[in-house]
Design an enzyme around this catalytic site. Sequence first.
Site, mmCIF file in Angstrom:
data_model
loop_
_atom_site.group_PDB
_atom_site.id
_atom_site.type_symbol
_atom_site.label_atom_id
_atom_site.label_comp_id
_atom_site.label_asym_id
_atom_site.label_seq_id
_atom_site.Cartn_x
_atom_site.Cartn_y
_atom_site.Cartn_z
ATOM 1 N N ASN A 9 0.702 -1.060 0.008
ATOM 2 C CA ASN A 9 0.085 0.047 0.043
ATOM 3 C C ASN A 9 1.010 1.230 0.260
ATOM 4 O O ASN A 9 1.651 1.351 0.767
ATOM 5 C CB ASN A 9 -1.005 -0.086 1.225
ATOM 6 C CG ASN A 9 -1.701 1.142 1.337
ATOM 7 O OD1 ASN A 9 -1.454 2.472 1.066
ATOM 8 N ND2 ASN A 9 -2.946 0.955 1.873
ATOM 9 N N HIS A 12 1.087 6.227 1.773
ATOM 10 C CA HIS A 12 1.915 7.150 2.632
ATOM 11 C C HIS A 12 3.016 7.727 1.929
ATOM 12 O O HIS A 12 3.534 8.816 2.463
ATOM 13 C CB HIS A 12 2.243 6.535 4.045
ATOM 14 C CG HIS A 12 0.963 6.302 4.825
ATOM 15 N ND1 HIS A 12 0.316 7.155 5.008
ATOM 16 C CD2 HIS A 12 0.680 4.979 5.496
ATOM 17 C CE1 HIS A 12 -0.994 6.571 5.817
ATOM 18 N NE2 HIS A 12 -0.537 5.381 6.051
ATOM 19 N N HIS A 45 -5.687 3.350 -1.581
ATOM 20 C CA HIS A 45 -7.033 4.023 -1.059
ATOM 21 C C HIS A 45 -7.488 5.209 -1.011
ATOM 22 O O HIS A 45 -6.501 6.188 -0.774
ATOM 23 C CB HIS A 45 -6.822 3.733 0.761
ATOM 24 C CG HIS A 45 -8.247 4.237 1.456
ATOM 25 N ND1 HIS A 45 -8.272 3.709 2.951
ATOM 26 C CD2 HIS A 45 -9.415 4.471 0.918
ATOM 27 C CE1 HIS A 45 -9.400 4.083 3.172
ATOM 28 N NE2 HIS A 45 -10.190 4.343 2.212
ATOM 29 N N ARG A 47 -9.620 7.863 -0.625
ATOM 30 C CA ARG A 47 -10.391 8.578 0.628
ATOM 31 C C ARG A 47 -11.335 9.544 0.167
ATOM 32 O O ARG A 47 -10.740 10.383 -0.819
ATOM 33 C CB ARG A 47 -9.573 8.819 1.896
ATOM 34 C CG ARG A 47 -8.963 7.671 2.517
ATOM 35 C CD ARG A 47 -8.227 8.172 3.778
ATOM 36 N NE ARG A 47 -9.224 8.275 4.784
ATOM 37 C CZ ARG A 47 -9.259 7.335 5.827
ATOM 38 N NH1 ARG A 47 -8.846 6.289 5.890
ATOM 39 N NH2 ARG A 47 -10.304 7.410 6.446
ATOM 40 N N ARG A 51 -7.360 12.912 1.390
ATOM 41 C CA ARG A 51 -6.100 13.208 2.038
ATOM 42 C C ARG A 51 -4.806 12.693 1.545
ATOM 43 O O ARG A 51 -3.773 13.436 1.952
ATOM 44 C CB ARG A 51 -6.242 13.017 3.596
ATOM 45 C CG ARG A 51 -6.398 11.449 4.011
ATOM 46 C CD ARG A 51 -6.212 11.046 5.285
ATOM 47 N NE ARG A 51 -7.374 11.267 5.962
ATOM 48 C CZ ARG A 51 -7.836 10.663 7.046
ATOM 49 N NH1 ARG A 51 -7.164 9.798 7.599
ATOM 50 N NH2 ARG A 51 -9.087 10.886 7.470
ATOM 51 N N GLU A 72 -8.920 0.213 -2.344
ATOM 52 C CA GLU A 72 -9.729 0.271 -1.097
ATOM 53 C C GLU A 72 -10.309 1.654 -1.201
ATOM 54 O O GLU A 72 -10.043 2.439 -1.607
ATOM 55 C CB GLU A 72 -8.663 0.472 0.110
ATOM 56 C CG GLU A 72 -7.828 -0.683 0.203
ATOM 57 C CD GLU A 72 -6.912 -0.512 1.422
ATOM 58 O OE1 GLU A 72 -6.842 0.743 1.915
ATOM 59 O OE2 GLU A 72 -6.122 -1.478 1.766
ATOM 60 N N THR A 103 -7.860 3.421 8.773
ATOM 61 C CA THR A 103 -9.159 2.605 8.993
ATOM 62 C C THR A 103 -9.338 1.765 10.041
ATOM 63 O O THR A 103 -8.425 1.002 10.452
ATOM 64 C CB THR A 103 -9.095 1.459 7.680
ATOM 65 O OG1 THR A 103 -8.733 2.022 6.179
ATOM 66 C CG2 THR A 103 -10.537 0.729 7.439
ATOM 67 N N GLU A 155 -10.947 -9.864 3.304
ATOM 68 C CA GLU A 155 -9.497 -9.338 4.057
ATOM 69 C C GLU A 155 -9.855 -9.372 5.660
ATOM 70 O O GLU A 155 -10.565 -8.197 5.960
ATOM 71 C CB GLU A 155 -9.248 -7.877 3.380
ATOM 72 C CG GLU A 155 -7.735 -7.454 4.290
ATOM 73 C CD GLU A 155 -7.310 -6.289 3.683
ATOM 74 O OE1 GLU A 155 -7.519 -5.961 2.381
ATOM 75 O OE2 GLU A 155 -6.415 -5.731 4.052
ATOM 76 N N HIS A 195 -3.476 -4.923 8.117
ATOM 77 C CA HIS A 195 -3.709 -3.760 8.934
ATOM 78 C C HIS A 195 -2.602 -3.767 10.026
ATOM 79 O O HIS A 195 -2.630 -4.751 10.845
ATOM 80 C CB HIS A 195 -5.057 -3.364 9.457
ATOM 81 C CG HIS A 195 -5.311 -1.796 9.691
ATOM 82 N ND1 HIS A 195 -4.792 -1.162 10.596
ATOM 83 C CD2 HIS A 195 -5.813 -0.910 8.820
ATOM 84 C CE1 HIS A 195 -5.067 0.052 10.629
ATOM 85 N NE2 HIS A 195 -5.700 0.166 9.380
HETATM 86 N N1 PXP Z 1 -5.926 -3.020 4.628
HETATM 87 C C1 PXP Z 1 -6.666 -2.212 4.383
HETATM 88 C C2 PXP Z 1 -8.288 -2.546 4.000
HETATM 89 C C3 PXP Z 1 -6.488 -0.785 4.732
HETATM 90 O O1 PXP Z 1 -7.502 0.052 4.980
HETATM 91 C C4 PXP Z 1 -5.095 -0.574 5.314
HETATM 92 C C5 PXP Z 1 -4.777 0.738 5.425
HETATM 93 O O2 PXP Z 1 -4.935 1.575 4.431
HETATM 94 C C6 PXP Z 1 -4.169 -1.669 5.133
HETATM 95 C C7 PXP Z 1 -4.586 -2.893 4.841
HETATM 96 C C8 PXP Z 1 -2.752 -1.435 5.450
HETATM 97 O O3 PXP Z 1 -2.731 -1.057 6.862
HETATM 98 P P1 PXP Z 1 -1.050 -0.587 7.329
HETATM 99 O O4 PXP Z 1 -0.728 0.732 6.591
HETATM 100 O O5 PXP Z 1 -1.277 -0.492 8.627
HETATM 101 O O6 PXP Z 1 -0.135 -1.808 6.810
#
Ligand code: PXP
Length: 242
Positions: A9, A12, A45, A47, A51, A72, A103, A155, A195
């Site tokens: 992901n 960031h 994601h 949003r 952001r 996402e 999330t 998930e 997550h």
């Molecule tokens: N899975 C989902 C559904 C999420 O919303 C997120 C955060 O965007 C992640 C995985 C990844 O989480 P993390 O950034 O804590 O690894």
Amino acid sequence: MNKIRLHVNVDHIATLRQQRGTRYPDPVTAAALCELAGADGITIHLREDRRHIQDRDLRLIRQTVQTVLNLEMAATTEMVEIACKVKPDFVTLVPEKREEKTTEGGLALDNPDTYANIKHAVVKLQKADIPVSLFIDPEPRIVELSKELKAQIIELHTGDYTLAENEEDKENELDRLFEAAEKVRQLDLKLAAGHGLDYTNVQGILDLPELQELNIGHSIISRAALTGLENAVKDMIILLES
Ligand code: PXP
């Protein structure tokens, strides 16, 4: 053990860019670097408040991704329309609250309004040939409701496991994940998880039955700031393979 696919992901990278309103760092470049380092997929994601990831990022990553793109998003009319136009390889529906840092929980499918809203989104997305994953807490009943909604992928939210403060809590959270994963297997759904996973806790969940993919963002991007994206992705892949 099956190979567990790593979806990175890159939200960031965009968070850092939005922080200063610059053109860099670009999540499109980051996605390509993750793939070159061995990532099996890219997750972003979009949003509602934009952001981090912007519509332009989604468009360009869709065009340039060489592996698979997991989008996402919240199950809103706007997001469903965007997804049907951009056609990611699959969509993960997540709950979204404006004030949250990330999330915070899974979809509350036991709430009739949420259930109806998700049902509407799943039907529209699947009509556009987009497979749907539902991000849920590790509860067998919620897995059953996901099956009823015709989701193809589950998930499981690993947040509580990653936040456990002692061994006993961690074991309890792992038990919850295993029980939910077993239900996913019985119902013949695909299993993903994510997550809060990082380099110290990821190995604890690798034995979940028939786990196919992980979505990991914050820990990989944080390490990348210090060691580079290639090293950060490769270090995670080594843990998944060992
Ligand atoms: N899975 C989902 C559904 C999420 O919303 C997120 C955060 O965007 C992640 C995985 C990844 O989480 P993390 O950034 O804590 O690894």
